[in-house]
Design a protein around this motif. Structure first.
Motif, PDB file in Angstrom:
ATOM      1  N   ILE A  79      60.145 -17.196   7.273  1.00  0.00           N
ATOM      2  CA  ILE A  79      58.965 -17.731   7.969  1.00  0.00           C
ATOM      3  C   ILE A  79      58.960 -19.251   7.874  1.00  0.00           C
ATOM      4  O   ILE A  79      59.051 -19.818   6.778  1.00  0.00           O
ATOM      5  N   ARG A  80      58.869 -19.908   9.053  1.00  0.00           N
ATOM      6  CA  ARG A  80      58.822 -21.376   9.117  1.00  0.00           C
ATOM      7  C   ARG A  80      57.738 -21.809  10.099  1.00  0.00           C
ATOM      8  O   ARG A  80      57.631 -21.253  11.195  1.00  0.00           O
ATOM      9  N   GLU A  81      56.980 -22.816   9.722  1.00  0.00           N
ATOM     10  CA  GLU A  81      55.964 -23.361  10.619  1.00  0.00           C
ATOM     11  C   GLU A  81      56.612 -23.880  11.892  1.00  0.00           C
ATOM     12  O   GLU A  81      57.684 -24.483  11.843  1.00  0.00           O
ATOM     13  N   TYR A  82      55.944 -23.647  13.026  1.00  0.00           N
ATOM     14  CA  TYR A  82      56.428 -24.230  14.281  1.00  0.00           C
ATOM     15  C   TYR A  82      55.390 -25.177  14.879  1.00  0.00           C
ATOM     16  O   TYR A  82      55.690 -26.322  15.153  1.00  0.00           O
ATOM     17  N   PHE A 162      48.467 -16.559  29.642  1.00  0.00           N
ATOM     18  CA  PHE A 162      49.726 -16.818  30.347  1.00  0.00           C
ATOM     19  C   PHE A 162      50.104 -18.292  30.262  1.00  0.00           C
ATOM     20  O   PHE A 162      51.265 -18.639  30.044  1.00  0.00           O
ATOM     21  N   HIS A 163      49.110 -19.159  30.408  1.00  0.00           N
ATOM     22  CA  HIS A 163      49.358 -20.606  30.335  1.00  0.00           C
ATOM     23  C   HIS A 163      49.818 -20.996  28.936  1.00  0.00           C
ATOM     24  O   HIS A 163      50.800 -21.721  28.762  1.00  0.00           O
ATOM     25  N   ARG A 164      49.115 -20.508  27.919  1.00  0.00           N
ATOM     26  CA  ARG A 164      49.455 -20.804  26.526  1.00  0.00           C
ATOM     27  C   ARG A 164      50.885 -20.366  26.225  1.00  0.00           C
ATOM     28  O   ARG A 164      51.678 -21.125  25.667  1.00  0.00           O
ATOM     29  N   ASP A 165      51.232 -19.135  26.601  1.00  0.00           N
ATOM     30  CA  ASP A 165      52.564 -18.623  26.296  1.00  0.00           C
ATOM     31  C   ASP A 165      53.645 -19.372  27.071  1.00  0.00           C
ATOM     32  O   ASP A 165      54.717 -19.648  26.531  1.00  0.00           O
ATOM     33  N   GLU A 166      53.377 -19.719  28.333  1.00  0.00           N
ATOM     34  CA  GLU A 166      54.365 -20.480  29.102  1.00  0.00           C
ATOM     35  C   GLU A 166      54.620 -21.838  28.462  1.00  0.00           C
ATOM     36  O   GLU A 166      55.768 -22.262  28.334  1.00  0.00           O
ATOM     37  N   MET A 167      53.552 -22.538  28.065  1.00  0.00           N
ATOM     38  CA  MET A 167      53.723 -23.862  27.458  1.00  0.00           C
ATOM     39  C   MET A 167      54.541 -23.752  26.167  1.00  0.00           C
ATOM     40  O   MET A 167      55.400 -24.591  25.897  1.00  0.00           O
ATOM     41  N   LEU A 168      54.295 -22.727  25.383  1.00  0.00           N
ATOM     42  CA  LEU A 168      55.042 -22.562  24.144  1.00  0.00           C
ATOM     43  C   LEU A 168      56.508 -22.237  24.439  1.00  0.00           C
ATOM     44  O   LEU A 168      57.412 -22.810  23.819  1.00  0.00           O
ATOM     45  N   ILE A 169      56.760 -21.342  25.365  1.00  0.00           N
ATOM     46  CA  ILE A 169      58.137 -20.995  25.716  1.00  0.00           C
ATOM     47  C   ILE A 169      58.883 -22.236  26.205  1.00  0.00           C
ATOM     48  O   ILE A 169      60.024 -22.491  25.811  1.00  0.00           O
ATOM     49  N   ARG A 170      58.241 -23.023  27.056  1.00  0.00           N
ATOM     50  CA  ARG A 170      58.892 -24.235  27.569  1.00  0.00           C
ATOM     51  C   ARG A 170      59.192 -25.222  26.439  1.00  0.00           C
ATOM     52  O   ARG A 170      60.211 -25.899  26.448  1.00  0.00           O
ATOM     53  N   LYS A 171      58.315 -25.292  25.434  1.00  0.00           N
ATOM     54  CA  LYS A 171      58.546 -26.168  24.273  1.00  0.00           C
ATOM     55  C   LYS A 171      59.753 -25.667  23.462  1.00  0.00           C
ATOM     56  O   LYS A 171      60.576 -26.465  23.017  1.00  0.00           O
ATOM     57  N   LEU A 172      59.855 -24.356  23.278  1.00  0.00           N
ATOM     58  CA  LEU A 172      60.998 -23.784  22.558  1.00  0.00           C
ATOM     59  C   LEU A 172      62.313 -24.108  23.274  1.00  0.00           C
ATOM     60  O   LEU A 172      63.310 -24.453  22.635  1.00  0.00           O
ATOM     61  N   VAL A 173      62.303 -24.015  24.598  1.00  0.00           N
ATOM     62  CA  VAL A 173      63.486 -24.333  25.393  1.00  0.00           C
ATOM     63  C   VAL A 173      63.802 -25.822  25.289  1.00  0.00           C
ATOM     64  O   VAL A 173      64.942 -26.219  25.035  1.00  0.00           O
ATOM     65  N   GLU A 174      62.771 -26.655  25.454  1.00  0.00           N
ATOM     66  CA  GLU A 174      62.930 -28.118  25.397  1.00  0.00           C
ATOM     67  C   GLU A 174      63.532 -28.555  24.068  1.00  0.00           C
ATOM     68  O   GLU A 174      64.358 -29.458  24.015  1.00  0.00           O
TER      69      GLU A 174
END
Length: 187
Positions: A79-82, A162-174
């Protein structure tokens, strides 16, 4: 924990009552895909997680929620903070509702156990899916989710999710934590 995003809808009474709901969400990545909840009934994806019970640490809540919703056992040492996503808006009960979403990266054991779903999770027929970032985002925004119900404001809630999850997914990709495109589809 770093703050990734603050969504402030500014639709609330500034000097009114305030309700705060801290929650945890699991980012599980394996073979270039995200381990996410898929609602079979309404055809959308979201990160596993939920509210923190009284007396429970964030890590304990994360382990419990992943076990209940996905049937997966988190390896505690991974477990690691993101990051933290905060949403501020007019609440159903309080004048201002603040949701604090604490995201943690974690790894899980291979074996999938039986889920321990309850309430709306059973109705929505939650299942574990390993999904590419593109598929999760595209499904959430482009698919027909039917009559999701939930009363007034529920569609706004789903839009926020949906907005929250998209922003997080895009951050993970970035940040290079998960691949996109062909590398993830064929990985």
């Amino acid at each position: 924990m770093r703050t990734l995003y603050v969504y402030d809808y500014k639709n609330y009474k500034v000097d009114g009552t305030v309700g705060v709901r801290p929650s945890v969400r699991a980012i599980i990545i394996k073979d270039g895909k995200l381990g996410m909840i898929h609602s079979r009934k309404f055809d959308y994806y979201t990160f596993a997680g939920g509210g923190i019970d009284p007396g429970e640490s964030q890590e304990e809540a994360l382990i419990r929620e992943v076990r209940e919703e996905l049937g997966l056992k988190v390896r505690p040492e991974t477990i690691r903070e993101y990051g933290l996503l905060i949403r501020k808006e007019k609440g159903a009960i309080d004048d201002l509702f603040i949701q604090e979403n604490y995201y943690y990266l974690c790894e899980v054991e291979e074996q999938q156990l039986e889920q321990e779903l309850e309430g709306y999770e059973i109705v929505e027929d939650y299942e574990l899916c390993w999904v590419t970032p593109e598929t999760a985002i595209r499904t959430n925004w482009d698919h027909d989710h039917g009559e999701m119900g939930g009363g007034p404001g529920h569609e706004d809630h789903m839009h926020h999710l949906f907005h929250r999850d998209e922003m997080l997914i895009r951050k993970l990709v970035e940040e290079g934590l998960i691949p996109t495109g062909e590398s993830a589809e064929n990985g």
